[in-house]
Structure formats: C-alpha cells, structure tokens
Design a protein around this motif. Structure first.
Motif, PDB file in Angstrom:
ATOM      1  N   GLU A 378      17.499 -32.901 122.570  1.00 42.39           N
ATOM      2  CA  GLU A 378      17.981 -31.642 123.464  1.00 42.39           C
ATOM      3  C   GLU A 378      18.520 -30.599 122.380  1.00 42.39           C
ATOM      4  O   GLU A 378      18.162 -29.505 122.510  1.00 42.39           O
ATOM      5  CB  GLU A 378      19.169 -32.168 124.327  1.00 42.39           C
ATOM      6  CG  GLU A 378      18.792 -32.847 125.563  1.00 42.39           C
ATOM      7  CD  GLU A 378      18.324 -34.438 125.141  1.00 42.39           C
ATOM      8  OE1 GLU A 378      18.835 -34.777 124.165  1.00 42.39           O
ATOM      9  OE2 GLU A 378      17.776 -35.093 126.011  1.00 42.39           O
ATOM     10  N   ARG A 379      19.165 -31.178 121.226  1.00 42.79           N
ATOM     11  CA  ARG A 379      19.651 -30.167 120.250  1.00 42.79           C
ATOM     12  C   ARG A 379      18.405 -29.289 119.623  1.00 42.79           C
ATOM     13  O   ARG A 379      18.376 -28.138 119.617  1.00 42.79           O
ATOM     14  CB  ARG A 379      20.569 -30.923 119.187  1.00 42.79           C
ATOM     15  CG  ARG A 379      21.036 -30.009 118.319  1.00 42.79           C
ATOM     16  CD  ARG A 379      22.425 -30.822 117.652  1.00 42.79           C
ATOM     17  NE  ARG A 379      22.180 -31.890 116.996  1.00 42.79           N
ATOM     18  CZ  ARG A 379      21.444 -31.959 115.826  1.00 42.79           C
ATOM     19  NH1 ARG A 379      20.948 -30.800 115.132  1.00 42.79           N
ATOM     20  NH2 ARG A 379      21.044 -33.070 115.217  1.00 42.79           N
ATOM     21  N   THR A 381      15.395 -28.999 120.609  1.00 35.90           N
ATOM     22  CA  THR A 381      14.627 -28.172 121.754  1.00 35.90           C
ATOM     23  C   THR A 381      15.107 -26.826 121.644  1.00 35.90           C
ATOM     24  O   THR A 381      14.757 -25.700 121.648  1.00 35.90           O
ATOM     25  CB  THR A 381      14.640 -28.934 123.017  1.00 35.90           C
ATOM     26  OG1 THR A 381      14.213 -30.181 122.666  1.00 35.90           O
ATOM     27  CG2 THR A 381      13.543 -28.052 123.844  1.00 35.90           C
ATOM     28  N   LYS A 382      16.948 -26.867 121.861  1.00 33.30           N
ATOM     29  CA  LYS A 382      17.324 -25.675 121.825  1.00 33.30           C
ATOM     30  C   LYS A 382      17.088 -24.626 120.783  1.00 33.30           C
ATOM     31  O   LYS A 382      16.867 -23.416 120.695  1.00 33.30           O
ATOM     32  CB  LYS A 382      18.881 -25.766 122.263  1.00 33.30           C
ATOM     33  CG  LYS A 382      19.364 -24.979 123.174  1.00 33.30           C
ATOM     34  CD  LYS A 382      20.638 -25.627 123.879  1.00 33.30           C
ATOM     35  CE  LYS A 382      21.919 -24.565 123.069  1.00 33.30           C
ATOM     36  NZ  LYS A 382      23.050 -25.214 122.718  1.00 33.30           N
ATOM     37  N   ASP A 383      17.289 -25.426 119.548  1.00 35.68           N
ATOM     38  CA  ASP A 383      17.378 -24.840 118.163  1.00 35.68           C
ATOM     39  C   ASP A 383      16.045 -24.223 118.019  1.00 35.68           C
ATOM     40  O   ASP A 383      15.588 -23.029 117.276  1.00 35.68           O
ATOM     41  CB  ASP A 383      17.807 -25.568 117.076  1.00 35.68           C
ATOM     42  CG  ASP A 383      19.142 -25.977 117.214  1.00 35.68           C
ATOM     43  OD1 ASP A 383      19.994 -25.460 118.058  1.00 35.68           O
ATOM     44  OD2 ASP A 383      19.460 -26.950 116.390  1.00 35.68           O
TER      45      ASP A 383
END
Ligand code: RM4
Ligand code: MN
Ligand code: MN
Length: 396
Positions: A378-379, A381-383
């Motif tokens: 998730e981290r 993907t966001k970055d």
C-alpha cells in the motif's frame, strides 16, 4: 513426519539461498504491450527496497542480480550509490549482468558482430561490468548474448564462433582470482535462425576456451520443449562446469513464468541431480541459484515471494531422496524401486517442516501472509503510482 525427515529438511534449507533479479520488480510486458503496475520499481533504489522486503520475509535472498544498463546508469560511478542502497535495504549486490543486446550498435550482434569496432565496444562494456562487479564485491559476471541471425546464409557461423572465443578469452583475462564468468545459452529469441551460443555444449566449449574461471549458466527457460534439463545438469556436474541457474518456468518458449508453476517435478529432478552428485562425491557443487523471471500480470513482490517459497519446497523435497536406496536400486536395475525413491520424496508434504524451520529462524511462518499484512505494498503504491502512470519503459 519423523524427526529424521525434518532434520534433513532443516539441514537442506540452512544451505539454500536464491538470488533475486532487480528486473523482476520493474515494469515489463510482452512485445504486444506493456502493462504498468502502480507499485512497480522504476529506480535502482526501489528495486533494492523491494528485494530487501522479500529477503526480510523469507531470509534466503541476501543478494540481488543487477543488469548494468538498467541499474547502473552511470556505469562504474553508480557503484557508490548501489553500496548505499545495499546497506539501507539489507540486500547485497549479486551477479552483474552486462547488457550486450539493447544498444542500436548491436543490431547485428556484439561479440559476433562483423564490425571490429562494435566487438571492441562490447568488450569494453564487459570490462566495465567486471570492474563494477569488483567494486561491489560481486563474484559472478553473468553473460547472455542475443547474437545470432534470422535467415540462412546471412552470417558466417564459424567465424562468429572464433570472435566469441577471442572476446571471451579477453574478458576472462580481466577477472580477479575470486571472480567467475558465467556463460548463458539460449536456442532462439531474439534470433530465429541461428543463435551464436545456442546450447549447453556450445556454452561449455566457449567457457572452457575462455579459462578456468568461466562456467556455464543454465536458464531453465532456454531449451527446446521436452529437453531433459536434468541430464544436461548431470553432464555439466561431471565436467565440473555448472556455474549457476536462472530459474523460471515455461510452457512454450522462454516464458519466464513462476518456478514450478508448470512443471515442479522438473525443478525437483534438477535439484536431485545436484544433491546426488554431492552425496556421491562428498563435494559441494559450487552453483549460484538465481531467479530470472519477469511477471507481467502478477504483483511483482508477491510473485517473488511465491517463487522463493516454491524453490524452497522443491529443494526440501529433493533433500528427502534416499540416496543410498537409490544407488542400490540403480545398481541392481530395480527400476520401479529406483523411480519410487524419487516419487516418494516428491510426494512428501514438506510445508509444515518448512514453516517450523522459518519459525526457528525468527522468520514469519507464512511470508506471503506477512507481506500482505505489512502494509508495504500500500505504501509503495501510494509513493510510486503517479510516477508509474507516466512511465512506459520496461525493465529499467
Ligand atoms: C534473456 C536471458 C538473460 C536475461 C535477459 C533479460 O532471455 O534470460 O539472462 O538477462 O533475458
Ligand atoms: Mn536468463
Ligand atoms: Mn531468458
């Protein structure tokens, strides 16, 4: 499962390490299209970060293979950055893969190119790659060539063999005493009529001619369908010539699918030949296990975890082959008994013992579940999503 069986599995897993490919974390596709994943790595640092994550959860992937053109944009100068990434993410640089196929100059080949200045350029790149490896304390320089031709009569096959021999000898002369050069073969693609190093015999002859630190690299996807790969492995072992593996599975050609997804028994048989050699000779086989896969549709990190878990299972199963019984059955031509030794080992469910082994090392019992719980995907993907939406490049 009795204690002896799980002891065997524990001992086998203690020795088993497998190298991850940096390019397995980058965006890729087929010649028909690239499918961009928002979480894919686009920088060398991100590739180290992702590989570090797989190692953190599995504990058996301490190194990451690098492709010089894609991962060392500044060539030899990139090694300082790479050392920093290695420290930061807890995975060391592994084999160094020169890229002798992507630049426009290589349209008609690299070491096999009729133009001397292009052969010289390819040699220079190989020398630089050896220097990169030296600075990163990498042992193996892994050479794969796209050289070949598409139509009968268009290339002087014997002449090109001489050129290859010459360039490989010159490359070998650059190696430090603790380095190795691995020569990979492939029967077709991108060349569709002849490939200069098409099979293990050609790779072995060239490696022999290059010098004692040159060995053969077997990429499991680089054979014609139905080829008996474990026989090739057995012959290489008996000639002291195997240097490493690129593992991946395939159904049709060089498909780069997840190990064991199509034919797990084949990987088991390969591991068995290696272990049988070690048992008979009491010598450890000096072979680097590496993954060479690129996943177009699966999530890249999940696919790598799945790969490592499967590789451990197949290696553990191979460790359960009762070599003594096998040798006796072979000796007396007890065919069914001999075959059953392999089949019994392969049929054993090794997963509970592997979980216990992980637990004993302080690793998560189920690395895939641990990854899904970790929030890492998730981290990143966001970055990375915004950058990836503009990027259509593959591999690099
Ligand atoms: C080739 C070969 C090489 C790999 C490249 C990306 O088919 O398997 O080992 O470096 O692909
Ligand atoms: Mn390969
Ligand atoms: Mn390949």
């Amino acid at each position: 499962m009795n204690a002896g069986t799980s002891d065997k599995i524990f001992a086998a897993l203690d020795t088993f390490r497998i190298e991850l490919p940096s390019w397995g974390f980058a965006n890729t596709g087929t010649r028909f299209g690239k499918f961009i994943q928002p979480a894919a790595a686009t920088t060398t640092e991100e590739k180290f970060s992702d590989a570090g994550q797989v190692h953190l959860l599995t504990g058996v992937c301490p190194t990451v293979a690098l492709h010089v053109l894609w991962d060392c944009p500044e060539g030899v100068q990139s090694t300082d950055d790479i050392k920093k990434f290695a420290d930061k993410y807890g995975v060391a640089p592994g084999s160094i893969n020169p890229n002798l196929f992507q630049d426009q100059e290589y349209k008609y080949g690299s070491f096999g190119n009729p133009e001397p200045s292009i052969r010289e350029r390819a040699l220079r790149h190989t020398r630089d790659s050896i220097e990169i490896a030296r600075r990163l304390h990498s042992r193996d320089i892994s050479l794969w060539f796209a050289d070949g031709s598409n139509y009968p009569g268009t290339a002087n096959i014997r002449q090109r063999k001489e050129w290859f021999q010459e360039a490989l000898q010159k490359s070998h002369a650059e190696l430090s005493s603790d380095q190795r050069m691995l020569v990979e073969y492939k029967p077709f693609e991108p060349a569709f009529y002849h490939t200069d190093i098409a099979d293990w015999g050609m790779a072995m002859l060239l490696a022999r001619a290059a010098g004692p630190q040159a060995k053969v690299l077997v990429d499991t996807g680089h054979h014609y369908a139905a080829q008996n790969i474990e026989q090739i492995v057995a012959w290489l072992l008996s000639e002291d010539m195997p240097g490493g593996f690129h593992f991946n599975d395939r159904r049709y050609a060089d498909d780069d699918l997840t190990i064991g997804s199509i034919d797990p028994y084949q990987v088991f048989r390969i591991f068995h030949e290696i272990r049988y050699f070690e048992w008979e000779t009491s010598k450890p086989a000096d072979i680097a296990y590496m993954v060479d896969q690129s996943h177009n549709l699966k999530g890249k990190i999940e696919a790598m975890i799945q790969t490592v878990v499967m590789a451990q299972q197949l290696f553990a199963k191979a460790a359960l082959v009762d070599e003594k019984n096998l040798a006796a059955a072979q000796e007396s031509c007890a065919l069914v008994a001999a075959e059953s030794v392999l089949q019994d080992a392969f049929a054993t469910d090794v997963r509970p013992a592997i979980q216990e082994w992980r637990d004993s090392k302080g690793l998560p019992k189920d690395p895939m579940e641990a990854f899904r719980q970790s929030g890492y995907l998730e981290r990143i993907t966001k970055d990375r999503a915004a950058r990836n939406s503009h990027s259509i490049t593959s591999y690099a």
